[in-house]
Motif scaffolding. Structure first.
Motif, PDB file in Angstrom:
ATOM      1  N   ARG A 132      58.020  16.693  54.705  1.00 37.04           N
ATOM      2  CA  ARG A 132      56.759  17.104  53.783  1.00 37.04           C
ATOM      3  C   ARG A 132      57.058  17.636  52.290  1.00 37.04           C
ATOM      4  O   ARG A 132      58.577  17.764  51.094  1.00 37.04           O
ATOM      5  CB  ARG A 132      56.463  17.815  54.630  1.00 37.04           C
ATOM      6  N   TYR A 133      55.526  17.261  51.690  1.00 38.00           N
ATOM      7  CA  TYR A 133      56.362  18.857  50.129  1.00 38.00           C
ATOM      8  C   TYR A 133      56.138  19.880  50.177  1.00 38.00           C
ATOM      9  O   TYR A 133      57.435  20.257  49.287  1.00 38.00           O
ATOM     10  CB  TYR A 133      55.183  18.114  49.814  1.00 38.00           C
ATOM     11  N   GLY A 134      56.217  20.876  51.277  1.00 38.50           N
ATOM     12  CA  GLY A 134      56.334  21.755  51.904  1.00 38.50           C
ATOM     13  C   GLY A 134      56.153  22.691  52.638  1.00 38.50           C
ATOM     14  O   GLY A 134      54.845  22.069  54.481  1.00 38.50           O
ATOM     15  N   TYR A 135      56.448  23.848  53.848  1.00 44.97           N
ATOM     16  CA  TYR A 135      56.352  23.812  54.833  1.00 44.97           C
ATOM     17  C   TYR A 135      54.785  23.425  54.757  1.00 44.97           C
ATOM     18  O   TYR A 135      53.766  24.574  54.411  1.00 44.97           O
ATOM     19  CB  TYR A 135      56.986  25.325  54.991  1.00 44.97           C
ATOM     20  N   SER A 136      53.942  23.859  56.861  1.00 47.28           N
ATOM     21  CA  SER A 136      52.813  23.749  56.936  1.00 47.28           C
ATOM     22  C   SER A 136      52.604  25.278  57.517  1.00 47.28           C
ATOM     23  O   SER A 136      53.040  24.955  59.024  1.00 47.28           O
ATOM     24  CB  SER A 136      52.169  22.261  57.561  1.00 47.28           C
ATOM     25  N   PRO A 137      51.509  25.812  57.264  1.00 42.42           N
ATOM     26  CA  PRO A 137      51.356  27.381  58.368  1.00 42.42           C
ATOM     27  C   PRO A 137      50.971  26.144  59.722  1.00 42.42           C
ATOM     28  O   PRO A 137      50.138  25.642  60.075  1.00 42.42           O
ATOM     29  CB  PRO A 137      50.480  28.119  57.933  1.00 42.42           C
ATOM     30  N   ALA A 138      51.355  26.925  61.357  1.00 44.49           N
ATOM     31  CA  ALA A 138      50.795  27.184  62.075  1.00 44.49           C
ATOM     32  C   ALA A 138      48.706  27.487  61.741  1.00 44.49           C
ATOM     33  O   ALA A 138      48.955  27.808  61.705  1.00 44.49           O
ATOM     34  CB  ALA A 138      51.637  27.415  63.123  1.00 44.49           C
ATOM     35  N   ASP A 139      48.696  26.650  62.850  1.00 47.76           N
ATOM     36  CA  ASP A 139      46.703  27.366  62.951  1.00 47.76           C
ATOM     37  C   ASP A 139      46.512  27.714  64.225  1.00 47.76           C
ATOM     38  O   ASP A 139      46.583  27.342  65.093  1.00 47.76           O
ATOM     39  CB  ASP A 139      45.596  25.664  62.787  1.00 47.76           C
ATOM     40  N   ASP A 140      47.189  29.383  64.103  1.00 45.84           N
ATOM     41  CA  ASP A 140      46.849  30.222  65.164  1.00 45.84           C
ATOM     42  C   ASP A 140      45.371  30.493  65.452  1.00 45.84           C
ATOM     43  O   ASP A 140      45.159  31.905  65.573  1.00 45.84           O
ATOM     44  CB  ASP A 140      48.099  30.997  64.946  1.00 45.84           C
TER      45      ASP A 140
END
Length: 435
Positions: free
Chosen positions: A227-235
């Motif tokens: 990925r281009y950067g870490y993706s946040p978890a959708d909580d």
């Protein structure tokens, strides 16, 4: 002969053992469920190689072994806290997310308390169908590695997950999966190059990056991900409904195309995503290093590992950037593969009884594997059912309810022969479907 034999004794089959104990407490001996469990580890453990200091759970503590099935149970996380003398302190902590260390201690506490016949240090080698005089397979022979065998009317497969290792990787003391991180780190020779590479974009990868950066103050840590950067978890609350017990009903009953679409839409709740707080911490660390001029944390975005070569004192890792096509070869002390897991295959244990597809595509709502009509004995799956039951298949979120549903199914199906009690609405192991 046992009513149930469990293969593996991780959290899923531990929850099942508790559900069986609570069922048996309500009925006379002739209506109780007899069970035995086999566990290849010498004692109960849940990912001990990832018990990093400070790492917290990603699910709320009420999603423990029992609460969603029976909040009055003596096996709740709350009762564990009370028993340990920490209930008030935990409440004052004002969090729904205990550390992984504490939740692991809760699981061990429950494993010690449950009235279950568990054979630790004993792996199951085969599950073989036994045909009766009518030609129907109505029971199984479960044979262990030590040569012992037990006959069972039902087998519950809780063998867990297998590490996903890239084809180019040869696991060693320098190249290993994150599942064994703390153990392998302890076995690793003293760092020479003061450099680590962590491959992966999920929560475990980010936690290991943070751990290495904090515990090896002289070392560089290179985080490699596509990925281009870490993706946040959708909580967020609505997205989290994909983990609700009711979501299993919806997904299992939906057309396969729609079920797979929903699973893909909501991948950001669980797969290759990182807690936003951890993302912010790592970003702040990287930024401060830029300010101060001494870089130790490197995010190798849109990149992949294309080659590794172990040397006498380390491992050389070739990292290729997909953006500019350039390749850097890093002399490292270790390469950690935070590359996820895959469901344990069924064929090695079940042989001809195993489904032709992996993971199986035909699994009943009660988690009973669809087999040929001449098999009336039950094979239940505790995991490997994501494609049929949803994302909770390999997670802790639904272990309590699923355990109750399996007990209900065992009771109901055996009850057809008049040999086990029927399901009553007040029974805490029963599910809404059975009621």
């Amino acid at each position: 002969m046992r009513d149930v034999v469990g293969v593996g004794f991780g959290p899923a089959n531990l929850a099942l053992a508790i559900a069986i104990e609570e069922h048996n407490a309500e009925f006379p001996p002739r209506e109780r469920i007899s069970a035995q469990f086999f566990e290849k580890q010498d004692r109960f453990g849940w990912h001990p190689g990832m018990l990093l200091d400070g790492a917290t759970m990603q699910i709320a503590f009420p999603k423990d072994l029992v609460t969603f099935r029976n909040p009055r149970s003596g096996f709740t996380f709350f009762n564990y806290l009370f028993d340990q003398g920490r209930l008030v302190d935990f409440v004052n902590h004002q969090t729904f997310f205990p550390t992984r260390h504490e939740f692991h201690d809760y699981l061990q506490w429950a494993a010690r308390r449950v009235d279950a016949d568990v054979r630790y240090g004993t792996a199951v080698e085969t599950v073989r169908g036994i045909r009766g005089d009518d030609g129907v397979i109505d029971r199984f022979e479960v044979r262990a590695a030590d040569g012992s065998a037990v006959i069972a009317r039902n087998v519950v497969m809780g063998a867990g997950l297998r590490e996903r290792i890239p084809e180019w990787a040869n696991p060693s003391t320098r190249c290993f999966h994150n599942h064994q991180f703390l153990f392998r780190l302890g076995e690793m020779p003293a760092p020479v190059h003061q450099r680590f590479v962590v491959l992966g974009a999920g929560q475990s990868a980010a936690e290991i990056v943070q751990y290495l950066h904090g515990n090896y103050p002289e070392a560089e840590v290179h985080s490699v991900f596509s990925r281009y950067g870490y993706s946040p978890a959708d909580d967020s609350p609505y997205a989290n409904r994909i983990f609700d017990p009711e979501a299993v009903d919806d997904l299992h009953g939906a057309p396969e195309e729609e079920r797979l679409r929903l699973l893909d839409v909501h991948r950001s709740t669980n797969y290759s995503v990182v807690d936003l707080g951890l993302i912010n911490e790592l970003y702040a660390t990287e930024y401060q290093e830029r300010v101060r001029g001494r870089r130790r944390l490197f995010m190798r975005r849109a990149s992949e590992v294309i080659a590794v070569d172990e040397t006498s004192d380390g491992i050389e890792v070739a990292v290729r950037s997909g953006v500019d096509g350039l390749t850097d070869t890093l002399a490292c002390d270790a390469l950690i593969l935070a590359t996820g897991f895959t469901p344990a295959p069924l064929e090695p244990l079940l042989g001809d009884l195993a489904p032709k597809t992996h993971p199986p595509r035909e699994v009943g709502r009660d988690y009973r594997l669809a087999v040929s009509p001449d098999v009336t004995a039950g094979i239940y799956l505790q995991g490997g059912t994501e494609k049929t039951h949803g994302i909770t298949s390999s997670l802790l979120s639904n272990v309590a309810v699923r355990a109750g549903e399996i007990v209900t199914s065992v009771v109901t199906r055996r009850g057809r022969n008049g040999t086990l009690a029927s399901v009553n609405a007040q029974d805490t192991y029963a599910t809404s479907e059975a009621r």
